[in-house]
Design a protein around this motif. Structure first.
Motif, PDB file in Angstrom:
ATOM      1  N   HIS A   1     -26.534  14.096  30.913  1.00  0.00           N
ATOM      2  CA  HIS A   1     -25.284  14.546  30.322  1.00  0.00           C
ATOM      3  C   HIS A   1     -25.340  14.435  28.803  1.00  0.00           C
ATOM      4  CE1 HIS A   1     -24.193  13.462  34.447  1.00  0.00           C
ATOM      5  NE2 HIS A   1     -23.094  14.191  34.337  1.00  0.00           N
ATOM      6  N   CYS A   2     -24.452  15.167  28.151  1.00  0.00           N
ATOM      7  CA  CYS A   2     -24.229  14.993  26.722  1.00  0.00           C
ATOM      8  C   CYS A   2     -22.835  15.521  26.384  1.00  0.00           C
ATOM      9  CB  CYS A   2     -25.294  15.695  25.877  1.00  0.00           C
ATOM     10  SG  CYS A   2     -25.155  17.490  25.819  1.00  0.00           S
ATOM     11  N   THR A   3     -22.269  15.006  25.321  1.00  0.00           N
ATOM     12  CA  THR A   3     -20.966  15.446  24.835  1.00  0.00           C
ATOM     13  C   THR A   3     -21.087  15.811  23.363  1.00  0.00           C
ATOM     14  OG1 THR A   3     -20.308  13.181  24.284  1.00  0.00           O
ATOM     15  CG2 THR A   3     -19.723  13.993  26.474  1.00  0.00           C
ATOM     16  N   PHE A   4     -20.351  16.828  22.949  1.00  0.00           N
ATOM     17  CA  PHE A   4     -20.375  17.243  21.552  1.00  0.00           C
ATOM     18  C   PHE A   4     -19.116  18.051  21.257  1.00  0.00           C
ATOM     19  CE2 PHE A   4     -22.742  20.350  24.047  1.00  0.00           C
ATOM     20  CZ  PHE A   4     -22.186  21.560  23.661  1.00  0.00           C
ATOM     21  N   THR A   5     -18.920  18.323  19.972  1.00  0.00           N
ATOM     22  CA  THR A   5     -17.747  19.053  19.500  1.00  0.00           C
ATOM     23  C   THR A   5     -18.185  20.153  18.549  1.00  0.00           C
ATOM     24  OG1 THR A   5     -16.328  17.101  19.683  1.00  0.00           O
ATOM     25  CG2 THR A   5     -15.547  18.877  18.268  1.00  0.00           C
ATOM     26  N   ILE A   6     -17.610  21.338  18.728  1.00  0.00           N
ATOM     27  CA  ILE A   6     -17.827  22.467  17.823  1.00  0.00           C
ATOM     28  C   ILE A   6     -16.476  22.846  17.230  1.00  0.00           C
ATOM     29  CG2 ILE A   6     -18.548  24.880  17.623  1.00  0.00           C
ATOM     30  CD1 ILE A   6     -20.445  24.448  19.926  1.00  0.00           C
TER      31      ILE A   6
ATOM     32  N   TRP B   1      -0.081  30.226   7.177  1.00  0.00           N
ATOM     33  CA  TRP B   1      -0.562  30.256   5.799  1.00  0.00           C
ATOM     34  C   TRP B   1      -1.946  30.873   5.697  1.00  0.00           C
ATOM     35  CZ3 TRP B   1       2.720  29.496   1.969  1.00  0.00           C
ATOM     36  CH2 TRP B   1       3.901  28.787   2.228  1.00  0.00           C
ATOM     37  N   GLY B   2      -2.478  31.405   6.814  1.00  0.00           N
ATOM     38  CA  GLY B   2      -3.689  32.216   6.706  1.00  0.00           C
ATOM     39  C   GLY B   2      -4.906  31.747   7.451  1.00  0.00           C
ATOM     40  N   ASN B   3      -4.769  30.781   8.383  1.00  0.00           N
ATOM     41  CA  ASN B   3      -5.965  30.260   9.038  1.00  0.00           C
ATOM     42  C   ASN B   3      -5.692  29.958  10.511  1.00  0.00           C
ATOM     43  OD1 ASN B   3      -8.772  29.228   8.808  1.00  0.00           O
ATOM     44  ND2 ASN B   3      -7.825  27.290   9.396  1.00  0.00           N
ATOM     45  N   VAL B   4      -6.729  30.148  11.325  1.00  0.00           N
ATOM     46  CA  VAL B   4      -6.730  29.729  12.727  1.00  0.00           C
ATOM     47  C   VAL B   4      -7.866  28.725  12.887  1.00  0.00           C
ATOM     48  CG1 VAL B   4      -6.976  30.438  15.137  1.00  0.00           C
ATOM     49  CG2 VAL B   4      -5.822  31.948  13.512  1.00  0.00           C
ATOM     50  N   GLN B   5      -7.545  27.495  13.211  1.00  0.00           N
ATOM     51  CA  GLN B   5      -8.543  26.448  13.364  1.00  0.00           C
ATOM     52  C   GLN B   5      -8.799  26.194  14.841  1.00  0.00           C
ATOM     53  OE1 GLN B   5     -10.357  25.008  10.955  1.00  0.00           O
ATOM     54  NE2 GLN B   5     -11.529  23.941  12.549  1.00  0.00           N
ATOM     55  N   ILE B   6     -10.075  26.260  15.247  1.00  0.00           N
ATOM     56  CA  ILE B   6     -10.450  26.082  16.653  1.00  0.00           C
ATOM     57  C   ILE B   6     -11.375  24.882  16.764  1.00  0.00           C
ATOM     58  CG2 ILE B   6     -11.605  27.117  18.645  1.00  0.00           C
ATOM     59  CD1 ILE B   6     -10.713  29.827  17.706  1.00  0.00           C
ATOM     60  N   THR B   7     -11.056  23.998  17.696  1.00  0.00           N
ATOM     61  CA  THR B   7     -11.881  22.819  17.981  1.00  0.00           C
ATOM     62  C   THR B   7     -12.184  22.794  19.470  1.00  0.00           C
ATOM     63  OG1 THR B   7     -10.720  21.637  16.206  1.00  0.00           O
ATOM     64  CG2 THR B   7     -12.071  20.334  17.704  1.00  0.00           C
ATOM     65  N   GLU B   8     -13.465  22.669  19.820  1.00  0.00           N
ATOM     66  CA  GLU B   8     -13.903  22.710  21.220  1.00  0.00           C
ATOM     67  C   GLU B   8     -14.668  21.429  21.548  1.00  0.00           C
ATOM     68  OE1 GLU B   8     -14.510  27.589  21.204  1.00  0.00           O
ATOM     69  OE2 GLU B   8     -16.250  26.244  21.210  1.00  0.00           O
ATOM     70  N   HIS B   9     -14.209  20.730  22.584  1.00  0.00           N
ATOM     71  CA  HIS B   9     -14.841  19.487  23.030  1.00  0.00           C
ATOM     72  C   HIS B   9     -15.563  19.758  24.354  1.00  0.00           C
ATOM     73  CE1 HIS B   9     -12.624  17.183  19.973  1.00  0.00           C
ATOM     74  NE2 HIS B   9     -11.573  17.919  20.314  1.00  0.00           N
TER      75      HIS B   9
ATOM     76  N   ASP C   1     -21.212  14.992  17.341  1.00  0.00           N
ATOM     77  CA  ASP C   1     -20.929  14.217  18.543  1.00  0.00           C
ATOM     78  C   ASP C   1     -20.353  12.868  18.132  1.00  0.00           C
ATOM     79  OD1 ASP C   1     -23.109  12.889  17.543  1.00  0.00           O
ATOM     80  OD2 ASP C   1     -24.453  13.356  19.205  1.00  0.00           O
ATOM     81  N   GLU C   2     -20.387  11.874  19.044  1.00  0.00           N
ATOM     82  CA  GLU C   2     -19.779  10.586  18.742  1.00  0.00           C
ATOM     83  C   GLU C   2     -20.472   9.872  17.598  1.00  0.00           C
ATOM     84  OE1 GLU C   2     -20.754  11.611  21.642  1.00  0.00           O
ATOM     85  OE2 GLU C   2     -19.222  11.318  23.195  1.00  0.00           O
TER      86      GLU C   2
END
Length: 475
Positions: free
Chosen positions: A336-341, A247-255, A304-305
């Motif tokens: 260390h650290c964790t995050f999401t883009i 329907w017109g979109n590419v969704q990208i999630t990076e952890h 992040d969390e």
């Protein structure tokens, strides 16, 4: 100078190494063993945590030998363990008309006769090298996790020093007539380095050589102790999920799971000292990273969390998008650290149709963060529901398997192509494709489900309004 450096520099050990290397036989080499290296130039770039080595090899095939279809490269067991990628090109033409033709490189199953069981890689020549002919090869290989912090722990105000180990001469299964090695460091601060005459230093560069007439499998160990305060950013684990919607979109999630892989921080962290003396305090730490994203990104988020992180800046143009992010706290060695883009992309920029009628998505492999190493990368390409016969095309070896993912209004689930690779560097950021078959009739499945649900709801309401549920008196 440490005792180990003095020992390495003694003439007695150098003579023993040369004699041992000369005594090793070349009997296990293939029929192309008529090759010899006329000249070799080795340039080692130590300006970042990722070691990049550039080789320029002028090789000659002996007049009495047969056609040569490959040239062998040798790596020590330690180098082979930390080897991320090997690329090679062959120079063709002269001067202004010179072109570089990419060549295939693959691990060789030949038994190595190099010292300590070195690993051999084959550079496959597109056109065989005739007897008496010469050619020039340009080789790039990248090593990760080879720099050893020393001291292993430093305080907030100390600079980071590291060890680098290599050979002053080129480790090769062939006879090398002439060679030179250059080592580039990020600063002028070089605590010590092994001297193997002739050795010279000019600013941030060390030069070993020129060495002549080196026997096959020669190896002269060297150790360089120098300052390196560049960000030692290592992504321990990166999971990228790509969801394709027709329907017109590419969704990208990076952890991301990020770690500072440099010398461990000791003592107490002082925010006041860190902010008041930024050029001295925490010289080896880093507080921001740059991610290179595709052009025309939209709906970008960084969290992040705890929740959304507002310390990010997005710059876009027609060719690329750059996202500068700052973690909630600066990272020191061992932290260390964790995050999401996450971000969206227009489908028409990445989805195409092949000549055989199949559709394919064209994406970029690798880690978007610049100057980082991804120890473990997983890419999940979630195809639209109803897709069949997926086929990933990746220009290097990866682990591949299929799984089923479920999202909103899914019935049978979505076919998901999972690609995994370890030790990923910037040179892996190249396009790859996933081909699949898709019948457009499946695009009507979710709208029909919504329409059917709404219709059933209204039918139920009409039926309810026309039902008489009152309790009447018996006649």
């Amino acid at each position: 100078m440490p005792p180990s450096l003095q020992t390495l520099a003694t003439p007695t050990l150098l003579v023993l190494v040369l004699l041992t290397a000369s005594a090793v036989s070349s009997s296990s080499l293939p029929p192309e063993d008529g090759i010899r290296v006329v000249s070799a130039e080795k340039r080692i770039d130590l300006t970042s945590p990722i070691v990049k080595v550039y080789l320029t090899l002028k090789v000659e095939n002996a007049p009495s030998a047969s056609d040569a279809s490959q040239v062998l490269l040798a790596f020590t067991p330690t180098e082979a363990q930390h080897l991320a990628i090997v690329k090679a090109t062959r120079a063709e033409g002269k001067r202004k008309k010179k072109t570089y033709v990419p060549l295939s490189v693959e691990a060789s199953d030949l038994a190595s006769t190099a010292l300590n069981g070195a690993r051999l890689y084959s550079v496959l020549l597109g056109t065989p090298l005739k007897p008496g002919e010469t050619t020039t090869l340009e080789v790039l290989y990248v090593l990760t996790h080879t720099l050893e912090p020393f001291p292993a722990e430093i305080s907030q105000s100390e600079s980071q020093l590291v060890y680098f180990r290599d050979s002053a001469v080129l480790l090769s299964p062939y006879h090398v007539l002439e060679q030179v090695t250059y080592i580039k460091t990020p600063s002028n601060r070089i605590e010590s380095f092994t001297r193997v005459d002739p050795t010279s230093r000019a600013g941030t560069e060390l030069k070993y050589g020129t060495y002549k007439n080196q026997a096959p499998n020669s190896y002269l160990p060297i150790l360089v102790h120098y300052e390196n305060n560049r960000p030692f950013a290592f992504v321990e684990e990166l999971v990228r999920k790509v969801e394709i919607s027709h329907w017109g979109n590419v969704q990208i999630t990076e952890h991301y799971k990020l770690r500072h892989g440099g010398a461990r921080h000791k003592g107490v962290f002082s925010r006041l000292e860190y902010q008041s003396r930024p050029s001295i305090s925490g010289a080896s730490s880093f507080k921001n990273l740059l991610a290179r994203l595709p052009p025309r990104v939209h709906s970008v988020y960084y969290r992040d969390e705890i929740g959304n992180i507002s310390t990010s800046h997005l710059r876009t143009d027609s060719l690329k998008s750059e996202l500068e992010i700052e973690p909630r706290y600066p990272l020191f060695g061992g932290w260390h650290c964790t995050f999401t883009i996450g971000y969206g992309l227009p489908l028409q920029d990445f989805l195409f149709e092949s000549d055989d009628g199949r559709r394919y998505i064209n994406l970029t492999f690798g880690c978007p963060l610049l100057d980082t190493v991804a120890d473990d990368l997983t890419i999940k390409v979630v195809l639209p529901e109803g897709s069949k016969n997926p086929q990933p095309v990746v220009p290097f070896v990866t682990e591949k398997h299929l799984e089923i993912s479920y999202s909103y209004l899914d019935v049978v689930g979505r076919t998901t192509v999972v690609l995994k690779k370890k030790n990923v560097v910037g040179e892996h950021n190249v396009p790859f494709q996933v081909y699949y078959e898709f019948n457009p009739i499946f695009m009507l499945a979710e709208p029909l489900m919504l329409v059917s649900a709404a219709l059933l709801f209204f039918v139920a309401c009409i039926a309810y309004l026309h039902m008489d549920l009152s309790i009447g008196k018996s006649s």
